[in-house]
Design a protein around this motif. Structure first.
Motif, PDB file in Angstrom:
ATOM      1  N   PRO A 352       0.827  -1.204   0.000  1.00  0.00           N
ATOM      2  CA  PRO A 352       0.000   0.000   0.000  1.00  0.00           C
ATOM      3  C   PRO A 352       0.865   1.260   0.000  1.00  0.00           C
ATOM      4  N   GLY A 353       0.436   2.238  -0.778  1.00  0.00           N
ATOM      5  CA  GLY A 353       1.205   3.460  -0.940  1.00  0.00           C
ATOM      6  C   GLY A 353       2.037   3.463  -2.199  1.00  0.00           C
ATOM      7  N   SER A 354       2.153   2.306  -2.871  1.00  0.00           N
ATOM      8  CA  SER A 354       2.904   2.211  -4.115  1.00  0.00           C
ATOM      9  C   SER A 354       2.117   2.837  -5.258  1.00  0.00           C
ATOM     10  N   ILE A 355       2.844   3.406  -6.230  1.00  0.00           N
ATOM     11  CA  ILE A 355       2.241   3.877  -7.462  1.00  0.00           C
ATOM     12  C   ILE A 355       2.553   2.847  -8.538  1.00  0.00           C
ATOM     13  N   VAL A 356       1.530   2.445  -9.296  1.00  0.00           N
ATOM     14  CA  VAL A 356       1.707   1.381 -10.279  1.00  0.00           C
ATOM     15  C   VAL A 356       1.092   1.786 -11.613  1.00  0.00           C
ATOM     16  N   GLN A 357       1.568   1.146 -12.670  1.00  0.00           N
ATOM     17  CA  GLN A 357       0.962   1.304 -13.983  1.00  0.00           C
ATOM     18  C   GLN A 357       0.119   0.076 -14.267  1.00  0.00           C
ATOM     19  N   LEU A 358      -1.124   0.294 -14.670  1.00  0.00           N
ATOM     20  CA  LEU A 358      -2.019  -0.802 -15.002  1.00  0.00           C
ATOM     21  C   LEU A 358      -1.768  -1.252 -16.438  1.00  0.00           C
ATOM     22  N   ALA A 359      -2.294  -2.426 -16.785  1.00  0.00           N
ATOM     23  CA  ALA A 359      -2.049  -3.001 -18.105  1.00  0.00           C
ATOM     24  C   ALA A 359      -2.589  -2.128 -19.229  1.00  0.00           C
ATOM     25  N   ASP A 360      -3.621  -1.325 -18.954  1.00  0.00           N
ATOM     26  CA  ASP A 360      -4.168  -0.454 -19.998  1.00  0.00           C
ATOM     27  C   ASP A 360      -3.463   0.897 -20.074  1.00  0.00           C
ATOM     28  N   ARG A 362      -3.062   3.084 -17.578  1.00  0.00           N
ATOM     29  CA  ARG A 362      -3.462   4.010 -16.525  1.00  0.00           C
ATOM     30  C   ARG A 362      -2.529   3.882 -15.327  1.00  0.00           C
ATOM     31  N   VAL A 363      -2.511   4.939 -14.520  1.00  0.00           N
ATOM     32  CA  VAL A 363      -1.685   4.971 -13.312  1.00  0.00           C
ATOM     33  C   VAL A 363      -2.593   4.906 -12.100  1.00  0.00           C
ATOM     34  N   ALA A 364      -2.167   4.206 -11.062  1.00  0.00           N
ATOM     35  CA  ALA A 364      -2.995   4.031  -9.871  1.00  0.00           C
ATOM     36  C   ALA A 364      -2.122   3.978  -8.632  1.00  0.00           C
ATOM     37  N   ALA A 365      -2.742   4.229  -7.487  1.00  0.00           N
ATOM     38  CA  ALA A 365      -2.088   4.060  -6.192  1.00  0.00           C
ATOM     39  C   ALA A 365      -2.676   2.836  -5.512  1.00  0.00           C
ATOM     40  N   VAL A 366      -1.832   2.010  -4.937  1.00  0.00           N
ATOM     41  CA  VAL A 366      -2.300   0.843  -4.187  1.00  0.00           C
ATOM     42  C   VAL A 366      -2.832   1.329  -2.838  1.00  0.00           C
ATOM     43  N   VAL A 367      -4.082   0.995  -2.534  1.00  0.00           N
ATOM     44  CA  VAL A 367      -4.696   1.434  -1.277  1.00  0.00           C
ATOM     45  C   VAL A 367      -5.126   0.276  -0.399  1.00  0.00           C
ATOM     46  N   TYR A 383      -5.969   6.926 -11.243  1.00  0.00           N
ATOM     47  CA  TYR A 383      -5.862   8.344 -11.612  1.00  0.00           C
ATOM     48  C   TYR A 383      -6.819   8.636 -12.759  1.00  0.00           C
ATOM     49  N   ALA A 384      -7.850   9.415 -12.477  1.00  0.00           N
ATOM     50  CA  ALA A 384      -8.849   9.799 -13.473  1.00  0.00           C
ATOM     51  C   ALA A 384      -9.249  11.240 -13.166  1.00  0.00           C
ATOM     52  N   PRO A 385      -8.498  12.223 -13.704  1.00  0.00           N
ATOM     53  CA  PRO A 385      -8.721  13.623 -13.317  1.00  0.00           C
ATOM     54  C   PRO A 385     -10.108  14.141 -13.627  1.00  0.00           C
ATOM     55  N   GLU A 386     -10.839  13.452 -14.532  1.00  0.00           N
ATOM     56  CA  GLU A 386     -12.207  13.903 -14.821  1.00  0.00           C
ATOM     57  C   GLU A 386     -13.184  13.527 -13.715  1.00  0.00           C
ATOM     58  N   VAL A 387     -12.735  12.671 -12.786  1.00  0.00           N
ATOM     59  CA  VAL A 387     -13.580  12.222 -11.675  1.00  0.00           C
ATOM     60  C   VAL A 387     -13.144  12.947 -10.401  1.00  0.00           C
ATOM     61  N   PRO A 388     -14.051  13.644  -9.693  1.00  0.00           N
ATOM     62  CA  PRO A 388     -13.669  14.294  -8.430  1.00  0.00           C
ATOM     63  C   PRO A 388     -13.038  13.289  -7.476  1.00  0.00           C
ATOM     64  N   ARG A 389     -12.020  13.724  -6.743  1.00  0.00           N
ATOM     65  CA  ARG A 389     -11.279  12.779  -5.931  1.00  0.00           C
ATOM     66  C   ARG A 389     -12.141  12.080  -4.885  1.00  0.00           C
ATOM     67  N   ARG A 414       6.807  10.776 -11.265  1.00  0.00           N
ATOM     68  CA  ARG A 414       5.408  11.082 -11.572  1.00  0.00           C
ATOM     69  C   ARG A 414       5.153  12.582 -11.460  1.00  0.00           C
ATOM     70  N   PRO A 415       4.287  13.148 -12.299  1.00  0.00           N
ATOM     71  CA  PRO A 415       3.990  14.582 -12.227  1.00  0.00           C
ATOM     72  C   PRO A 415       3.247  14.937 -10.949  1.00  0.00           C
ATOM     73  N   ALA A 416       3.401  16.205 -10.542  1.00  0.00           N
ATOM     74  CA  ALA A 416       2.833  16.655  -9.268  1.00  0.00           C
ATOM     75  C   ALA A 416       1.320  16.504  -9.235  1.00  0.00           C
ATOM     76  N   GLU A 417       0.627  16.832 -10.350  1.00  0.00           N
ATOM     77  CA  GLU A 417      -0.834  16.763 -10.329  1.00  0.00           C
ATOM     78  C   GLU A 417      -1.332  15.331 -10.149  1.00  0.00           C
ATOM     79  N   GLU A 418      -0.573  14.374 -10.650  1.00  0.00           N
ATOM     80  CA  GLU A 418      -0.935  12.971 -10.488  1.00  0.00           C
ATOM     81  C   GLU A 418      -0.793  12.541  -9.029  1.00  0.00           C
ATOM     82  N   LEU A 419       0.333  12.918  -8.406  1.00  0.00           N
ATOM     83  CA  LEU A 419       0.551  12.566  -7.004  1.00  0.00           C
ATOM     84  C   LEU A 419      -0.415  13.285  -6.089  1.00  0.00           C
ATOM     85  N   ASP A 420      -0.759  14.534  -6.413  1.00  0.00           N
ATOM     86  CA  ASP A 420      -1.730  15.272  -5.603  1.00  0.00           C
ATOM     87  C   ASP A 420      -3.076  14.566  -5.598  1.00  0.00           C
ATOM     88  N   TYR A 421      -3.405  13.915  -6.705  1.00  0.00           N
ATOM     89  CA  TYR A 421      -4.676  13.192  -6.816  1.00  0.00           C
ATOM     90  C   TYR A 421      -4.598  11.841  -6.112  1.00  0.00           C
TER      91      TYR A 421
END
Length: 437
Positions: A352-360, A362-367, A383-389, A414-421
């Motif tokens: 948990p807390g790791s940032i990973v790349q999915l097979a498609d 996309r980028v995600a955080a393990v929770v 990470y889906a910036p079109e979806v409110p956090r 990773r870019p700052a906006e991605e990590l902020d999300y």
């Protein structure tokens, strides 16, 4: 975090499509709020003909496409009035079928959202526990030299509550979020070390009383640092004299704790010997192997892990998966191999807390940790910036055969906006520890 772009306006590089151009392999972005359609994402590559039909049935005035993300080009646009003739009855039946499929998928999406809301509420509750615990531990550390008995009482209360939480809620488990606040860094580190030590202790099937003692020893393991100037503690390039002062924090802490008069031997062992190493290379007494008390061997592992993930110089920080790999491949001789193996197993392939790349892509955080039978399938926040956090998409990969992890990613890349999300607290080293059955 900056506002998301207007979903109804074409973004850089996008073109506009109509329904006649859709087919599997074409990228689409739906210009409607995420909550108003049945698909998991607003932006995706069409997987099959059924998805294309469902998108067409939405009767959107326009659909956006990023040609660089298409696997095949869109079909040519049909001129107006050239639609193929169709049997009205068959068309009505197909429309009804598509509405039923869309409704079922929407219900499934809402149920997924409900489950994720429950998970998010448990994580929020755990964060509240952390905030209260950090305040109590921070106060205990600051006042230990003047009122050690009261400090131990406060620490004992935090350990008891955390141990009880870990044992009582194995499905959502403990989530103490290790935010290294500048004014309470010692407390946050102590809480991280304590919770991770309890996790190993539970894996080792220690009785509850032993877990509680372990928790107190872990919370106080660095109490000797209150006797050291902060400039020495923050210095990564200490000279020989400064290093001797630093290493003395183990013995100084043991002496402070012993004077409190109400700590068990296991608690005192964790304070004195948490920098001893299984191969005899540690300090203060160069103990080796099983001559190092059990509580100290446990705390040594979790203390090292947290220091790798949250070092004094954040530029040297490792991701949780990198830290586990470093300890297992390069530092294994320094730790009790059996306990280290339990720790690696408890944390999982993707901690948990790791940032990973999915097979498609996309980028995600393990929770959430993966279940034992599916070690590569943890819970992730996508990470889906079109979806409110607060409505962010959490997926239990163990229950979703369409998504998987391709590889771990480095936080620094990773870019700052991605990590902020994905990690809004930014210095999380792990955020959720599920029970390993």
């Amino acid at each position: 975090m900056s506002a998301a772009p207007d979903s109804a306006t074409a973004q850089a590089g996008e073109i506009s499509l109509d329904a006649s151009q859709l087919r599997p392999g074409v990228h689409v972005r739906l210009p409607v709020p995420w909550i108003e359609h049945q698909f998991m994402f607003n932006s995706f590559v069409i997987a099959d003909d059924e998805q294309a039909r469902l998108i067409a049935a939405m009767n959107l005035p326009q659909i956006f496409c990023d040609p660089t993300r298409c696997r095949v080009p869109p079909l040519p646009r049909q001129p107006p009035g050239e639609e193929a003739a169709a049997d009205p009855a068959a068309s009505a039946a197909e429309s009804a079928r598509l509405r039923a499929v869309a409704a079922a998928r929407m219900a499934e999406k809402q149920e997924r959202s409900r489950k994720m809301t429950q998970l998010r509420e448990r994580l929020d509750k755990a964060q509240q526990h952390f905030v209260g615990a950090a305040k109590a531990v921070g106060g205990a550390i600051r006042h230990f030299t003047t009122n050690p008995r009261e400090a131990v009482r406060q620490v004992d209360k935090v350990s008891a509550e955390s141990t009880a939480a870990l044992l009582a809620d194995p499905d959502s488990a403990i989530a103490l979020i290790a935010e290294k606040a500048q004014d309470d860094g010692h407390a946050a580190h102590a809480l991280s070390v304590m919770t991770l030590a309890l996790l190993i202790g539970k894996q080792a099937q220690l009785p509850e009383a032993a877990l509680r003692a372990l928790g107190i020893g872990a919370l106080l393991h660095d109490i000797g640092k209150v006797t050291i100037n902060a400039s020495i503690l923050r210095n990564n390039e200490r000279n020989r004299h400064e290093e001797a002062i630093y290493q003395n924090h183990c013995r100084a802490g043991h002496e402070l704790a012993a004077r409190a008069g109400n700590l068990s031997q296991a608690m005192l062992d964790a304070i004195l010997a948490h920098h001893e190493r299984f191969d005899g290379s540690g300090f203060p007494d160069r103990l080796a192997g099983n001559a190092i008390p059990l509580a100290a061997r446990l705390v040594a592992i979790t203390n090292r892990f947290d220091n790798l993930v949250n070092p004094v110089d954040y530029r040297c920080a490792l991701s949780p998966s990198e830290a586990l790999s470093a300890m297992w491949t390069r530092e294994k001789k320094a730790f009790d191999a059996t306990l280290l193996q339990l720790f690696v197993r408890a944390m999982g392939v993707y901690p948990p807390g790791s940032i990973v790349q999915l097979a498609d892509g996309r980028v995600a955080a393990v929770v959430g940790s993966a279940p034992p039978g599916k070690p590569l399938k943890p819970k992730v926040l996508v990470y889906a910036p079109e979806v409110p956090r607060r409505q962010s998409i959490m997926v239990d990969l163990a229950e979703d055969d369409t998504m998987s992890i391709e590889r771990p990613l480095r936080l620094q890349e990773r870019p700052a906006e991605e990590l902020d999300y994905l990690l809004p607290r930014r210095k999380i080293n792990w955020s959720y520890l599920a029970d390993q059955r």
